[in-house]
Design a protein around this motif. Sequence first.
Motif, PDB file in Angstrom:
ATOM      1  N   THR A  18      61.329   2.305  60.345  1.00 43.15           N
ATOM      2  CA  THR A  18      60.780   3.632  60.621  1.00 43.15           C
ATOM      3  C   THR A  18      60.512   3.804  62.105  1.00 43.15           C
ATOM      4  N   LEU A  19      59.928   2.781  62.738  1.00 43.40           N
ATOM      5  CA  LEU A  19      59.663   2.843  64.179  1.00 43.40           C
ATOM      6  C   LEU A  19      60.971   2.976  64.962  1.00 43.40           C
ATOM      7  N   THR A  23      64.640   6.345  68.160  1.00 40.63           N
ATOM      8  CA  THR A  23      65.973   6.918  68.335  1.00 40.63           C
ATOM      9  C   THR A  23      65.923   8.442  68.353  1.00 40.63           C
ATOM     10  N   ALA A  24      65.205   9.025  67.391  1.00 38.82           N
ATOM     11  CA  ALA A  24      65.107  10.482  67.321  1.00 38.82           C
ATOM     12  C   ALA A  24      64.383  11.047  68.536  1.00 38.82           C
ATOM     13  N   SER A  25      63.363  10.348  69.012  1.00 35.46           N
ATOM     14  CA  SER A  25      62.625  10.796  70.196  1.00 35.46           C
ATOM     15  C   SER A  25      63.522  10.786  71.429  1.00 35.46           C
ATOM     16  N   ALA A  26      64.270   9.702  71.591  1.00 38.17           N
ATOM     17  CA  ALA A  26      65.163   9.600  72.747  1.00 38.17           C
ATOM     18  C   ALA A  26      66.217  10.698  72.727  1.00 38.17           C
ATOM     19  N   GLN A  27      66.741  10.992  71.550  1.00 34.47           N
ATOM     20  CA  GLN A  27      67.748  12.048  71.437  1.00 34.47           C
ATOM     21  C   GLN A  27      67.166  13.409  71.803  1.00 34.47           C
ATOM     22  N   ALA A  28      65.860  13.579  71.594  1.00 28.79           N
ATOM     23  CA  ALA A  28      65.199  14.835  71.951  1.00 28.79           C
ATOM     24  C   ALA A  28      64.684  14.834  73.383  1.00 28.79           C
ATOM     25  N   GLY A  29      64.918  13.736  74.110  1.00 30.70           N
ATOM     26  CA  GLY A  29      64.475  13.657  75.495  1.00 30.70           C
ATOM     27  C   GLY A  29      63.050  13.193  75.678  1.00 30.70           C
ATOM     28  N   ALA A  34      73.979  -9.025  50.929  1.00 30.72           N
ATOM     29  CA  ALA A  34      74.401 -10.405  51.162  1.00 30.72           C
ATOM     30  C   ALA A  34      73.559 -11.418  50.388  1.00 30.72           C
ATOM     31  N   PHE A  35      72.533 -10.957  49.654  1.00 29.70           N
ATOM     32  CA  PHE A  35      71.801 -11.863  48.768  1.00 29.70           C
ATOM     33  C   PHE A  35      72.775 -12.422  47.730  1.00 29.70           C
ATOM     34  N   TRP A  36      72.389 -13.544  47.098  1.00 25.06           N
ATOM     35  CA  TRP A  36      73.216 -14.018  45.997  1.00 25.06           C
ATOM     36  C   TRP A  36      72.384 -14.128  44.731  1.00 25.06           C
ATOM     37  N   PRO A  37      72.673 -13.315  43.710  1.00 21.10           N
ATOM     38  CA  PRO A  37      73.693 -12.261  43.753  1.00 21.10           C
ATOM     39  C   PRO A  37      73.237 -11.065  44.602  1.00 21.10           C
ATOM     40  N   PRO A  38      74.176 -10.219  45.038  1.00 17.79           N
ATOM     41  CA  PRO A  38      73.800  -9.009  45.791  1.00 17.79           C
ATOM     42  C   PRO A  38      72.754  -8.204  45.028  1.00 17.79           C
ATOM     43  N   LEU A  39      71.772  -7.697  45.769  1.00 15.14           N
ATOM     44  CA  LEU A  39      70.572  -7.134  45.150  1.00 15.14           C
ATOM     45  C   LEU A  39      70.711  -5.652  44.813  1.00 15.14           C
ATOM     46  N   THR A  40      70.425  -5.323  43.553  1.00 14.44           N
ATOM     47  CA  THR A  40      70.225  -3.927  43.169  1.00 14.44           C
ATOM     48  C   THR A  40      68.897  -3.479  43.765  1.00 14.44           C
ATOM     49  N   THR A  41      68.888  -2.321  44.411  1.00  9.88           N
ATOM     50  CA  THR A  41      67.677  -1.925  45.133  1.00  9.88           C
ATOM     51  C   THR A  41      67.625  -0.414  45.312  1.00  9.88           C
ATOM     52  N   VAL A  42      66.469   0.072  45.748  1.00 13.59           N
ATOM     53  CA  VAL A  42      66.271   1.492  46.020  1.00 13.59           C
ATOM     54  C   VAL A  42      66.460   1.733  47.508  1.00 13.59           C
ATOM     55  N   HIS A  43      67.356   2.628  47.834  1.00 13.16           N
ATOM     56  CA  HIS A  43      67.662   2.924  49.237  1.00 13.16           C
ATOM     57  C   HIS A  43      66.692   3.955  49.792  1.00 13.16           C
ATOM     58  N   GLN A  44      66.081   3.635  50.944  1.00 14.68           N
ATOM     59  CA  GLN A  44      65.282   4.589  51.704  1.00 14.68           C
ATOM     60  C   GLN A  44      66.047   4.954  52.973  1.00 14.68           C
ATOM     61  N   ASP A  45      66.140   6.225  53.268  1.00 15.23           N
ATOM     62  CA  ASP A  45      66.860   6.685  54.460  1.00 15.23           C
ATOM     63  C   ASP A  45      65.887   6.738  55.640  1.00 15.23           C
ATOM     64  N   PHE A  46      65.697   5.588  56.285  1.00 15.64           N
ATOM     65  CA  PHE A  46      64.728   5.512  57.375  1.00 15.64           C
ATOM     66  C   PHE A  46      65.141   6.377  58.572  1.00 15.64           C
ATOM     67  N   ALA A  47      66.450   6.472  58.819  1.00 12.79           N
ATOM     68  CA  ALA A  47      66.918   7.314  59.925  1.00 12.79           C
ATOM     69  C   ALA A  47      66.535   8.770  59.692  1.00 12.79           C
ATOM     70  N   GLU A  48      66.665   9.222  58.443  1.00  8.42           N
ATOM     71  CA  GLU A  48      66.299  10.600  58.117  1.00  8.42           C
ATOM     72  C   GLU A  48      64.788  10.802  58.204  1.00  8.42           C
ATOM     73  N   ILE A  49      64.022   9.807  57.766  1.00  5.00           N
ATOM     74  CA  ILE A  49      62.565   9.902  57.860  1.00  5.00           C
ATOM     75  C   ILE A  49      62.132  10.025  59.318  1.00  5.00           C
ATOM     76  N   GLY A  50      62.706   9.173  60.189  1.00 10.16           N
ATOM     77  CA  GLY A  50      62.364   9.238  61.610  1.00 10.16           C
ATOM     78  C   GLY A  50      62.765  10.554  62.235  1.00 10.16           C
ATOM     79  N   SER A  51      63.974  11.013  61.905  1.00  7.66           N
ATOM     80  CA  SER A  51      64.472  12.266  62.467  1.00  7.66           C
ATOM     81  C   SER A  51      63.623  13.449  62.008  1.00  7.66           C
ATOM     82  N   ARG A  52      63.302  13.495  60.716  1.00  6.67           N
ATOM     83  CA  ARG A  52      62.489  14.601  60.188  1.00  6.67           C
ATOM     84  C   ARG A  52      61.093  14.610  60.805  1.00  6.67           C
ATOM     85  N   SER A  53      60.501  13.419  60.945  1.00  7.97           N
ATOM     86  CA  SER A  53      59.133  13.355  61.475  1.00  7.97           C
ATOM     87  C   SER A  53      59.082  13.851  62.915  1.00  7.97           C
ATOM     88  N   ILE A  54      60.054  13.448  63.723  1.00 11.65           N
ATOM     89  CA  ILE A  54      60.067  13.898  65.118  1.00 11.65           C
ATOM     90  C   ILE A  54      60.394  15.380  65.189  1.00 11.65           C
TER      91      ILE A  54
END
Length: 342
Positions: A90-91, A96-102, A288-308
């Motif tokens: 998230t940080l 990244t989003a802050s830098a893109q906004a100057g 890359a876990f063995w076996p590869p892990l089923t998991t819930v995806h969080q879009d951290f890039a979108e969270i950061g972009s939306r917050s900024i």
Amino acid sequence: MTSDTSAITRQRRGPSMAQVAALANVSSQTVSRVANGLTNVDAATRDRVLAAMDELGYRPNSAARALKTGRFQSIGVIMTTLSTYGNMRTLDAIATASAQAGYSITLMPITVPTQGEMAVAFTRLSEQAVDGIAIIIEAHTLDNSDIVLPRGVPVVILDSDAGDRYTVVDADQAEGARLATQHLLDLGHTTVFHLAGPESSFSAARRTDSWRATLLAAGAPVVEPVVGDWTVESGYRVGLQLDPAVTAVFAANDQMALGLMRALHERGVSVPDDVSVVGFDDMAEAQAFWPPLTTVHQDFAEIGSRSIQMLLHEIEDSSRDVGTTIVPTRLVVRASTAPPRP
């Protein structure tokens, strides 16, 4: 003052706007427009001014620019935990989003999110002249009336509940936990064991509440969750003592899931043949876990972009209504889950 001393003083101060203007053969006002990012300068002139700045090593005076524009082009970030994968992602997204906004960011870590620590953090960031503040505290704090943030500074909250007092951006924790739990039930498991995150964590509580609600809605037995601390080590300890009757586990983050899977492997328990495991976050290493892990995806890039984005809107217009933005989560099915043994 001698001439040598004057030369040293000028060198320390760096080149002036007038020197840049002379080298680029433009007015000082044109240099000021370019330095402030204004668009009323033609491309060729802008390139010439930028080249002169680069050649002379000129850096615009941010304090003077702030006096003119009322903006410092800086965002403060208050955080409690730097070690967890979710907070670091998230940080990174905020930076990244802050830098893109100057904008630059100033990080202010705090150990415990008490009223006193929050007040000190706000004071220090105010002294460093920030335009707004993003708060990532991962705790049940801002829904507590004992915590009051100073007025006058635009604020966006992540991973906590601020009621209707502040702008909030968060992933859909509840939906992600529901998807994880329902996936295991749909595979045929009679119930799902939960390895929860810390009780102080707002996100962990949302995931636990949704896990429990999903089981109850399905008429499945609910076994009280075991609480971990987000680390691989806590998942490993739980895995060493996991009841042999458990056939499915929803871990509140991928790191605890990894530790759990290691412990099960050491015990000779097969994943997913004996125990199915689902994590949360979809960290890059999960595949890359063995076996590869089923998991819930969080879009951290979108969270950061939306917050900024929302914070900058509030900086531009303090009269805007605050609100909550929920970023969707989704289930990523890999090889760590399967139907239970017949």
